[in-house]
Design an enzyme around this catalytic site. Structure first.
Site, PDB file in Angstrom:
ATOM      1  N   CYS A 104      54.491  42.395  46.916  1.00 23.77           N
ATOM      2  CA  CYS A 104      53.365  41.720  46.265  1.00 23.77           C
ATOM      3  C   CYS A 104      53.265  40.311  46.850  1.00 23.77           C
ATOM      4  CB  CYS A 104      53.488  41.720  44.739  1.00 23.77           C
ATOM      5  SG  CYS A 104      54.813  40.720  44.043  1.00 23.77           S
ATOM      6  N   ARG A 131      54.979  41.825  40.199  1.00 23.95           N
ATOM      7  CA  ARG A 131      54.775  43.254  40.379  1.00 23.95           C
ATOM      8  C   ARG A 131      55.865  43.941  41.192  1.00 23.95           C
ATOM      9  NH1 ARG A 131      48.916  42.547  42.839  1.00 23.95           N
ATOM     10  NH2 ARG A 131      50.015  40.721  43.654  1.00 23.95           N
ATOM     11  N   ASP A 191      47.476  41.567  39.455  1.00 31.78           N
ATOM     12  CA  ASP A 191      48.504  40.539  39.364  1.00 31.78           C
ATOM     13  C   ASP A 191      48.496  39.986  37.939  1.00 31.78           C
ATOM     14  OD1 ASP A 191      50.233  38.392  39.588  1.00 31.78           O
ATOM     15  OD2 ASP A 191      49.387  37.690  41.486  1.00 31.78           O
TER      16      ASP A 191
END
Length: 149
Positions: free
Chosen positions: A3, A9, A117
């Site tokens: 990420c 994440r 996100d």
């Protein structure tokens, strides 16, 4: 698992996938495309949502993706299109490019879906991301175990 900053994440995805695979047969890791958090723990909200679901990711440390990751890993799962473009830009090698996939493409085969996100998002964003990644990592783990075990 990749990420942006390797704090939200991808640490969750790393913890989830690692928990679903035999430890002695697979190496699961995560990283970010950016360098802002190198050496730090995942975001406390990522740690908390994993802990709430029985996973401990507090020992993970953030790192930035490197060219050697293309050689060290067979699969590179990214969370969104921006991460995909940043990872692909690291190498002009087609063999490397073929390893990079949007993680949700394992669940939604004919659609481009991204893991949002949760860093600046809504209050339950980390729970939503956890659930998305949990079900997808289950699919990935089953595929990996049947292919490589």
């Amino acid at each position: 698992m990749v990420c942006l900053g390797n704090i939200c994440r991808s640490p969750i995805a790393e913890g989830l996938l690692a928990s679903k695979l035999p430890e002695n047969e697979f190496i699961v890791d995560s990283c970010g495309t950016g360098d802002w958090h190198i050496g730090s723990q995942p975001d406390l909200r990522s740690i908390a949502v994993c802990k709430k679901n029985g996973l401990d990711i507090s020992n993970q440390r953030c790192r930035q993706i490197t060219l050697s990751d293309f050689e060290n890993f067979d699969y590179i799962y990214v969370m969104d299109q921006s991460n995909y473009q940043n990872v692909i830009a690291l190498s002009n090698n087609e063999k490397h490019h073929s390893k990079v996939k949007l993680i949700l493409s394992e669940k939604y085969l004919d659609e481009i879906k991204e893991v949002p996100d949760p860093y600046f998002g809504m209050e339950n964003g980390f729970d939503i991301v956890y659930e998305m990644l949990d079900s997808t990592c289950e699919i990935i783990a089953n595929k990996l175990k049947s292919k490589h075990s």
